[in-house]
Design a protein around this motif. Structure first.
Motif, short mmCIF file in Angstrom:
data_model
loop_
_atom_site.label_atom_id
_atom_site.label_comp_id
_atom_site.label_asym_id
_atom_site.label_seq_id
_atom_site.Cartn_x
_atom_site.Cartn_y
_atom_site.Cartn_z
N ILE A 102 35.54 26.38 17.75
CA ILE A 102 34.28 25.63 17.69
C ILE A 102 33.19 26.43 16.99
O ILE A 102 32.52 25.94 16.08
CB ILE A 102 33.85 25.22 19.11
CG1 ILE A 102 34.83 24.17 19.65
CG2 ILE A 102 32.42 24.67 19.12
CD1 ILE A 102 34.73 23.94 21.14
N THR A 103 33.01 27.67 17.38
CA THR A 103 31.98 28.49 16.74
C THR A 103 32.36 28.83 15.30
O THR A 103 31.50 28.99 14.44
CB THR A 103 31.72 29.78 17.54
OG1 THR A 103 32.95 30.53 17.66
CG2 THR A 103 31.19 29.46 18.92
N GLY A 115 29.95 25.16 15.23
CA GLY A 115 29.59 24.39 16.41
C GLY A 115 29.08 25.27 17.53
O GLY A 115 29.05 26.50 17.43
N ILE A 156 29.30 25.68 21.85
CA ILE A 156 29.84 25.26 23.15
C ILE A 156 28.66 25.05 24.10
O ILE A 156 27.86 25.96 24.32
CB ILE A 156 30.82 26.29 23.70
CG1 ILE A 156 32.10 26.29 22.87
CG2 ILE A 156 31.15 25.99 25.17
CD1 ILE A 156 33.19 27.18 23.39
N PHE A 173 31.11 20.37 23.45
CA PHE A 173 30.54 21.09 22.31
C PHE A 173 29.70 20.15 21.45
O PHE A 173 29.79 18.92 21.56
CB PHE A 173 31.65 21.72 21.46
CG PHE A 173 32.62 20.74 20.84
CD1 PHE A 173 32.40 20.19 19.58
CD2 PHE A 173 33.77 20.37 21.53
CE1 PHE A 173 33.28 19.30 19.02
CE2 PHE A 173 34.67 19.46 20.96
CZ PHE A 173 34.43 18.93 19.71
N VAL A 190 28.12 19.89 17.20
CA VAL A 190 28.15 20.42 15.84
C VAL A 190 27.38 19.43 14.97
O VAL A 190 27.47 18.21 15.16
CB VAL A 190 29.60 20.63 15.35
CG1 VAL A 190 30.36 19.31 15.30
CG2 VAL A 190 29.62 21.33 14.01
N ALA A 250 33.10 18.65 12.60
CA ALA A 250 33.56 18.10 13.88
C ALA A 250 35.02 17.68 13.79
O ALA A 250 35.82 17.93 14.70
CB ALA A 250 32.68 16.91 14.27
N ILE A 254 37.23 20.71 13.78
CA ILE A 254 37.32 21.28 15.13
C ILE A 254 38.38 20.53 15.93
O ILE A 254 39.23 21.14 16.59
CB ILE A 254 35.95 21.20 15.83
CG1 ILE A 254 34.99 22.24 15.25
CG2 ILE A 254 36.10 21.41 17.35
CD1 ILE A 254 33.56 22.11 15.75
#
Length: 299
Positions: free
Chosen positions: A174-175, A179, A181, A191, A193, A199, A202
């Motif tokens: 995610i990061t 994005g 969390i 999460f 983004v 997205a 992810i």
């Protein structure tokens, strides 16, 4: 530990802040501290008093609603972190190969925590200066399929290892796509983004975690729209829709809402296809779409 003089009891601190006793109990409880008749035995420094006075106790402080909200956010986040730290320190203290004392580990954790917090705070202040509390983002939920029955079968050590593997891998993905969390909820991660394409990546990469069997299958729901970002959490209809979509998704499937589907519809090799309207709590006919990497992809 610190040699700073601790000059105030809790009641003396409250008096110095000139807080109404009834409100002080609410304020203290919001931090997660039960308030007995004789206080909690803690002592406080002048620096503690000065810091608390920024939030409470004078005409320039934030209003009482904001004070209590800040206290709750700090208390809840810190309590969870401190519980984990206490468990880790206890485990390490019992390890004969670890030479550091409990006091040294506490001091080290305090410094590392301050270092990490300041970096995140600096990034947060930059983002806050660029965006308002109301912002358009994609909100996503990724759930482990069959977690309830799995938790009954697995031992505590296995369950802890599973959740740690899931949270660690999900955080990296995610990061890694820009994005954020928002929170982990046992078997699920929430999460946000800003970029719709990110997205989609992810979601695809999260499903990829289960390909080698190290993790159980996931189901993912995502929705795009305006949300209220407050106290590190996200609120609004996209949050509700994403949660409903995740709950309705089948194993290994990603469901998205109409708004996100429109943003992704013409982006190859992504493929978006409509499914039957969903009847879920709060939405009698929720339009939903299945997202895959390409139209020939089968699961």
């Amino acid at each position: 530990m610190s040699d700073v003089p601790l000059e105030y009891s809790r009641d003396e601190l409250i008096a110095a802040l000139q807080l109404d006793p009834a409100y002080a109990r609410r304020f203290w409880n919001a931090f997660g501290f039960a308030q007995g008749a004789d206080g909690d035995g803690q002592r406080f420094s002048k620096a503690d008093l000065a810091a608390l006075s920024v939030f409470a106790g004078n005409d320039q402080a934030m209003d009482s609603t904001a004070q209590l909200a800040a206290a709750r956010a700090i208390g809840q986040a810190t309590a969870r972190l401190a519980q984990w730290q206490a468990e880790e320190i206890t485990r390490l203290a019992a390890d004969p190969n670890v030479e550091a004392t409990t006091e040294q580990m506490v001091e080290a954790l305090a410094r590392v925590q301050d270092m990490v917090w300041r970096r995140h705070l600096a990034a947060g202040l930059t983002d806050a200066g660029r965006d308002s509390e109301h912002t358009e983002v994609v909100v996503g939920f990724a759930d482990i399929v069959g977690y309830t029955s799995m938790s009954r079968r697995l031992g505590m050590t296995e369950l802890e290892s599973l959740l740690e593997t899931f949270e660690s891998a999900a955080h990296a993905i995610i990061t890694g796509h820009g994005g954020q969390i928002i929170k982990t909820i046992g078997d699920a991660v929430m999460f946000t983004v800003s970029d719709p394409t990110a997205a989609a990546e992810i979601a695809i990469d999260l499903h990829g975690l289960t390909a080698d069997g190290e993790l159980p299958s996931l189901r993912i729901g995502m929705a795009r729209g305006d949300v209220l970002m407050r106290m590190g959490d996200a609120f609004g209809e996209p949050v509700n829709i994403a949660a409903r979509l995740a709950s309705s998704a089948r194993s290994t499937t990603t469901l998205i809402d109409d708004d996100l589907a429109s943003a992704l519809r013409d982006l190859e090799p992504l493929h978006v296809s409509p499914i039957s309207s969903l009847s879920v709590r709060g939405y009698r006919k929720l339009r939903a779409f299945k997202l895959v990497r390409d139209r020939n992809w089968k699961r």
